[in-house]
Enzyme design. Structure first.
Site, PDB file in Angstrom:
ATOM      1  N   ASN A 131      49.420  35.086  45.106  1.00  0.00           N
ATOM      2  CA  ASN A 131      49.591  33.713  45.595  1.00  0.00           C
ATOM      3  C   ASN A 131      50.468  33.750  46.836  1.00  0.00           C
ATOM      4  O   ASN A 131      51.688  33.879  46.753  1.00  0.00           O
ATOM      5  CB  ASN A 131      50.227  32.840  44.506  1.00  0.00           C
ATOM      6  CG  ASN A 131      50.228  31.361  44.882  1.00  0.00           C
ATOM      7  OD1 ASN A 131      50.101  31.008  46.049  1.00  0.00           O
ATOM      8  ND2 ASN A 131      50.368  30.507  43.891  1.00  0.00           N
ATOM      9  N   GLU A 138      23.922  43.869  41.629  1.00  0.00           N
ATOM     10  CA  GLU A 138      24.501  43.952  40.294  1.00  0.00           C
ATOM     11  C   GLU A 138      23.357  44.118  39.285  1.00  0.00           C
ATOM     12  O   GLU A 138      22.739  43.149  38.857  1.00  0.00           O
ATOM     13  CB  GLU A 138      25.300  42.691  39.939  1.00  0.00           C
ATOM     14  CG  GLU A 138      25.980  42.787  38.588  1.00  0.00           C
ATOM     15  CD  GLU A 138      26.029  41.480  37.815  1.00  0.00           C
ATOM     16  OE1 GLU A 138      26.687  41.448  36.758  1.00  0.00           O
ATOM     17  OE2 GLU A 138      25.402  40.492  38.240  1.00  0.00           O
ATOM     18  N   ARG A 181      41.372  39.719  33.324  1.00  0.00           N
ATOM     19  CA  ARG A 181      41.565  38.974  34.570  1.00  0.00           C
ATOM     20  C   ARG A 181      43.009  38.483  34.708  1.00  0.00           C
ATOM     21  O   ARG A 181      43.279  37.404  35.250  1.00  0.00           O
ATOM     22  CB  ARG A 181      40.580  37.804  34.643  1.00  0.00           C
ATOM     23  CG  ARG A 181      39.126  38.243  34.596  1.00  0.00           C
ATOM     24  CD  ARG A 181      38.154  37.079  34.591  1.00  0.00           C
ATOM     25  NE  ARG A 181      36.767  37.552  34.529  1.00  0.00           N
ATOM     26  CZ  ARG A 181      35.705  36.760  34.539  1.00  0.00           C
ATOM     27  NH1 ARG A 181      35.857  35.439  34.612  1.00  0.00           N
ATOM     28  NH2 ARG A 181      34.481  37.265  34.477  1.00  0.00           N
ATOM     29  N   ARG A 198      27.680  41.877  47.805  1.00  0.00           N
ATOM     30  CA  ARG A 198      27.408  42.233  46.423  1.00  0.00           C
ATOM     31  C   ARG A 198      26.630  41.058  45.838  1.00  0.00           C
ATOM     32  O   ARG A 198      27.034  39.894  45.960  1.00  0.00           O
ATOM     33  CB  ARG A 198      28.717  42.472  45.669  1.00  0.00           C
ATOM     34  CG  ARG A 198      28.548  42.895  44.198  1.00  0.00           C
ATOM     35  CD  ARG A 198      28.651  41.713  43.268  1.00  0.00           C
ATOM     36  NE  ARG A 198      28.690  42.092  41.862  1.00  0.00           N
ATOM     37  CZ  ARG A 198      28.654  41.229  40.866  1.00  0.00           C
ATOM     38  NH1 ARG A 198      28.548  39.931  41.105  1.00  0.00           N
ATOM     39  NH2 ARG A 198      28.700  41.638  39.616  1.00  0.00           N
ATOM     40  N   SER A 215      47.888  25.731  46.060  1.00  0.00           N
ATOM     41  CA  SER A 215      47.362  25.945  44.714  1.00  0.00           C
ATOM     42  C   SER A 215      46.816  24.659  44.108  1.00  0.00           C
ATOM     43  O   SER A 215      47.217  23.554  44.499  1.00  0.00           O
ATOM     44  CB  SER A 215      48.466  26.503  43.807  1.00  0.00           C
ATOM     45  OG  SER A 215      48.947  27.740  44.287  1.00  0.00           O
ATOM     46  N   GLY A 264      46.733  30.384  40.983  1.00  0.00           N
ATOM     47  CA  GLY A 264      47.084  30.144  42.377  1.00  0.00           C
ATOM     48  C   GLY A 264      46.829  31.280  43.342  1.00  0.00           C
ATOM     49  O   GLY A 264      47.247  31.218  44.513  1.00  0.00           O
ATOM     50  N   ASP A 282      25.006  38.978  42.860  1.00  0.00           N
ATOM     51  CA  ASP A 282      25.167  38.695  41.439  1.00  0.00           C
ATOM     52  C   ASP A 282      23.820  38.371  40.792  1.00  0.00           C
ATOM     53  O   ASP A 282      22.992  37.665  41.370  1.00  0.00           O
ATOM     54  CB  ASP A 282      26.128  37.511  41.280  1.00  0.00           C
ATOM     55  CG  ASP A 282      26.569  37.294  39.859  1.00  0.00           C
ATOM     56  OD1 ASP A 282      27.233  38.174  39.314  1.00  0.00           O
ATOM     57  OD2 ASP A 282      26.246  36.225  39.288  1.00  0.00           O
ATOM     58  N   HIS A 297      35.458  42.784  36.672  1.00  0.00           N
ATOM     59  CA  HIS A 297      35.787  41.476  36.104  1.00  0.00           C
ATOM     60  C   HIS A 297      34.906  41.135  34.909  1.00  0.00           C
ATOM     61  O   HIS A 297      35.210  40.207  34.150  1.00  0.00           O
ATOM     62  CB  HIS A 297      35.631  40.401  37.180  1.00  0.00           C
ATOM     63  CG  HIS A 297      34.216  40.204  37.624  1.00  0.00           C
ATOM     64  ND1 HIS A 297      33.547  41.121  38.414  1.00  0.00           N
ATOM     65  CD2 HIS A 297      33.329  39.209  37.380  1.00  0.00           C
ATOM     66  CE1 HIS A 297      32.322  40.698  38.626  1.00  0.00           C
ATOM     67  NE2 HIS A 297      32.157  39.538  38.010  1.00  0.00           N
ATOM     68  N   ASP A 298      33.815  41.874  34.719  1.00  0.00           N
ATOM     69  CA  ASP A 298      32.876  41.613  33.626  1.00  0.00           C
ATOM     70  C   ASP A 298      33.103  42.503  32.405  1.00  0.00           C
ATOM     71  O   ASP A 298      32.368  42.398  31.422  1.00  0.00           O
ATOM     72  CB  ASP A 298      31.435  41.818  34.114  1.00  0.00           C
ATOM     73  CG  ASP A 298      30.921  40.649  34.936  1.00  0.00           C
ATOM     74  OD1 ASP A 298      31.331  39.505  34.665  1.00  0.00           O
ATOM     75  OD2 ASP A 298      30.116  40.881  35.857  1.00  0.00           O
TER      76      ASP A 298
END
Length: 605
Positions: A174, A384, A503, A353, A180, A198, A355, A451-452
C-alpha cells in the site's frame, strides 16, 4: 536371448504436431514413440519427394506420373531422447535442402527390422539392397509438405531467461493509503474473498528496486482494471485502471521504470467473462432480447433470472456474477481485440497472461496473435491452461502456457517416499518435455504456486529444505521460472473453499522475513543468469543404482538430490563429475569425497 518382434501397437507418430514441426526456418524436428525397451535403433528415412531418376512431377503426393527410382532419400540416425513409464521417444533434427520432405522410420531390434510408414508397416530384411521398393515407396511415407515461415512458432527470445515474479496487487504493498477503498482493513488482516487491504500500483512502484535486488526480470500482475472485487478477475471496464490501484500515470511510470532496469511487464486479461456490473451486461439485464448486446453473451433464453436462483445464461464455472462472453459475435470479438491492442500500443507492455483461455474459440486467439504480434513482434503470449495444451501451441496462438503439471510433479515427488517414487518423477518430467515442441519448452512459464493454489511452502508442510529443492528443480528446467510474491521471504498460506491465506498481505518488516531464504533465492537467480545451460531443453538423468541420489545434468551443470534421510558420502566418480568441479552455492572446489546433506549444485570446470 531372442527378443520379441517389435510391438506395432506401441509405435506412434503424428505429422504436424509435437512429433513433427518446424523449429526454425531451416530445421525440422521429428520424433517417434516406441514401446519401452522394445527397439534398439531408429533411423529416419527422409528426403525430397521430387528427386527421381525419371519423372516424378507429382512426387509430393504419390509416386508421380511415370516416375521411377526415387533417389531423394537418406537414412538419419535418431537418438533416444527420453523415456516415460511405458514408452521410449526418439528424436532427430533435419535440414531439408528444399524445405519439403517425405519420411518414414526404420525400427530395429535383435529380432527384426521394420519400416513404419503413414499407411502400412513393412517388414524389412537385414540386407538394405533387398528393400529398395519399400524404402522408395514414398506414397507410404509421411509428408511435411513445406517448411513455411508463417507456420513456425516464433517465440520471444527474451522469455528464455526471464525470472518472473507474480504480484496480487491488492495484497502486495500500500503505497498511497488515501487511495484505498473506504472499507479497507489494516494491512495484514486475515484475507477473505471480499475484503480489502489497500495494495496499489504506487506501492509496486516503490518496491521495484526490491525486486531488482532479488534478481527479478519480469513482473506478472494479476488484473488491474476496474472491478468491485479484490481479485479483479471480473472486469467492469477494460480501458481503465481501478482507481483504488492508481491511474494511467502511475502505471506508465511503472512500465518505464521497469524497462529502464531490464524488467518486463505482463498484464492479466480476462476475455472469457465479465462482471455483472459490466455496462453491456447491465444493458442486457434491462432490455433483455432488445439489447444490442444480447448476442455478446452466451444466453440460453430470456428471462435471464428465474425463481430458485436459476439463471439462463452461461458463466465462468458456476459463478452467476461472471457471465460468459460470446466472442463469436463479430462486434464483441472486435471490441476485445482492440482492448488487447490498446494496452500494448499505449503503455508498451511486454506480455499478456490470458485467463480461462481454453474456454474461448481458437479462431479468436489466432486473430489475437496476429494483431498483437503486428504491434510488437517479440510480445509474449501466455495462456492459463492446466491440462495438455498442444492445440494452442503450434505457432498460431500462444507462445507458452502455465506449467502446472511441473509444479504438481515436483510437489508430489518431494512429499513422497522419494526412493520409491523417483522413477515416476523422472517419467512425469519427461512426459512434460515431449508434450510440446522445443520452441515452447524454451519459453514455458514454470511455477510452483500462484494466486489459484496453496503457497508452495504450505504444500510442502512448511519444510524449507524441501522448498529449496523445489526451487532448484524449478530453476533447472528450461523456460521462465516464476516466484509468487513472498516466496522469497518464507510466506505460507492455504487455498481452499474456506481459506484465502495464499493471498495474504506481503510482509515488509525485516524482522518477520526469512532473510536467509531471500539470500538463497537471490543466489539461485544469479547462478541461473550466469549459466546459459539452464535455458537448454535437453535434460540427462542419473539414478544411483542404490537409489541414494538423483542427478540432473545440463551441459556442465549438475543438480544432485539426496534421496536418503541422512547425509550421504559420495566419491565424485559415483556421481560422474570431473575433478575440480565447483560447488555453485559454496563457491568451493569439490574434493574426491563429498558429503551431501540435501542437495548439491555443481559446475564442472
Amino acid at each position: 536371448m531372442k527378443r520379441d518382434l517389435i510391438d506395432r501397437e506401441g509405435v506412434l507418430h503424428i505429422p504436424k504436431s509435437n512429433y513433427a514441426y518446424a523449429y526454425n526456418q531451416n530445421t525440422l524436428h521429428i520424433r517417434i514413440r516406441t514401446k519401452k525397451g522394445d527397439v534398439d535403433k531408429v533411423y529416419l528415412r527422409i528426403g525430397d519427394p521430387y528427386n527421381w531418376e525419371e519423372g516424378g512431377l507429382d512426387g509430393g503426393n504419390l509416386n508421380g506420373a511415370e516416375a521411377s527410382g526415387w533417389i531423394g532419400g537418406e537414412n538419419v540416425s535418431m537418438k533416444k531422447e527420453l523415456s516415460t513409464e511405458y514408452h521410449d521417444y526418439w528424436f532427430c533434427q533435419y535440414k531439408p535442402a528444399r524445405k519439403r520432405v517425405r519420411y518414414a522410420f526404420i525400427l530395429e531390434n535383435y529380432s527384426e527390422r521394420i519400416l513404419f510408414g503413414e499407411k502400412i508397416i513393412d517388414t524389412l530384411t537385414k540386407d538394405i539392397k533387398e528393400n529398395e521398393w519399400e524404402l522408395s515407396n514414398i506414397s507410404n511415407f509421411f509428408s511435411f509438405p513445406y517448411l513455411n515461415k508463417k507456420d513456425i512458432l516464433d517465440v520471444p527470445h527474451w522469455a528464455k531467461n526471464t525470472i518472473w515474479y507474480q504480484i496480487f496487487p491488492e495484497r502486495f504493498c500500500n503505497g498511497k493509503p488515501e487511495n484505498s477503498p473506504k472499507n479497507v482493513e489494516p494491512w495484514g488482516s486475515k484475507p477473505k474473498y471480499n475484503n480489502f487491504m489497500g495494495g496499489d500500483l504506487y506501492g509496486l512502484y516503490d518496491k521495484i528496486d526490491y525486486l531488482v535486488e532479488l534478481g527479478i526480470t519480469g513482473i506478472y500482475l494479476c488484473p488491474i482494471f476496474i472491478s468491485s472485487t479484490n481479485h479483479k478477475y471480473d472486469t467492469i471496464d477494460y480501458y481503465k485502471i481501478d482507481p483504488h490501484f492508481g491511474d494511467e500515470d502511475i502505471f506508465k511510470k511503472i512500465v518505464e521504470r521497469c524497462h529502464s532496469k531490464g524488467v518486463k511487464v505482463m498484464l492479466d486479461a480476462v476475455f472469457n467473462h465479465v462482471s455483472i456490473e459490466f455496462p453491456f451486461w447491465k444493458d442486457v439485464i434491462e432490455r433483455e432480447s432488445n439489447s444490442k448486446y444480447a448476442d455478446w453473451f452466451v444466453i440460453n433464453k430470456f428471462p435471464l433470472y428465474e425463481e430458485n436462483n436459476k439463471i439462463n445464461y452461461e458463466t465462468f464455472a458456476n459463478v452467476k456474477e461472471m457471465p460468459k462472453l460470446n466472442l463469436e459475435n463479430l462486434e464483441c470479438r472486435e471490441y476485445f481485440l482492440k482492448v488487447a491492442c490498446y494496452w500494448v500500443e499505449k503503455f508498451n507492455i511486454d506480455a499478456w497472461r490470458l485467463d480461462v483461455c481454453n474456454e474461448i474459440d481458437h479462431k479468436f486467439w489466432r486473430e489475437f496473435r496476429e494483431r498483437i504480434k503486428h504491434i510488437k513482434k517479440d510480445f509474449y503470449i501466455l495462456g492459463e491452461i492446466w491440462h495438455d495444451a498442444l492445440p494452442w501451441l503450434m505457432g498460431d496462438q500462444f507462445d507458452a502456457v502455465m506449467n502446472y503439471p511441473l509444479s504438481d510433479a515436483i510437489i508430489k515427488f518431494l512429499l513422497s517416499d522419494k526412493k520409491l517414487e523417483v522413477e515416476k518423477f523422472i517419467y512425469d518430467l519427461n512426459k512434460i518435455l515431449i508434450s510440446y515442441p522445443k520452441n515452447t519448452n524454451e519459453v514455458t512459464f514454470n511455477l510452483l504456486d500462484s494466486h489459484d493454489t496453496s503457497r508452495v511452502l504450505t504444500s510442502l508442510k512448511e519444510d524449507k529444505d524441501l522448498l529449496k529443492i523445489a526451487l532448484l528443480l524449478l530453476f533447472f528446467q528450461s523456460g521462465s521460472p516464476c516466484l509468487y510474491y513472498g516466496t522469497e521471504i518464507g510466506m505460507s498460506g492455504e487455498k481452499n473453499s474456506f481459506s484465502e491465506n495464499n493471498r495474504k498481505c506481503m510482509v515488509w518488516e525485516d524482522d518477520k522475513q526469512d532473510r536467509n531464504l531471500f539470500k538463497f533465492i537471490q543466489k539461485l537467480i544469479g547462478i541461473r543468469k550466469s549459466n546459459k545451460e539452464f535455458e537448454t531443453v535437453d535434460l540427462q538423468w542419473l539414478l544411483d543404482s542404490k537409489r541414494r541420489f538423483l542427478k540432473l545434468k545440463k551441459g556442465l551443470i549438475s543438480l544432485v538430490i539426496n534421496l536418503e534421510d541422512s547425509i550421504i558420502n559420495l566419491n565424485i566418480h559415483e556421481i560422474e563429475i570431473k575433478n575440480n568441479s565447483l560447488d555453485l552455492f559454496k563457491d568451493e572446489i569439490l574434493t574426491d569425497n563429498i558429503n551431501i546433506e540435501k542437495f548439491l549444485l555443481i559446475k564442472e570446470e
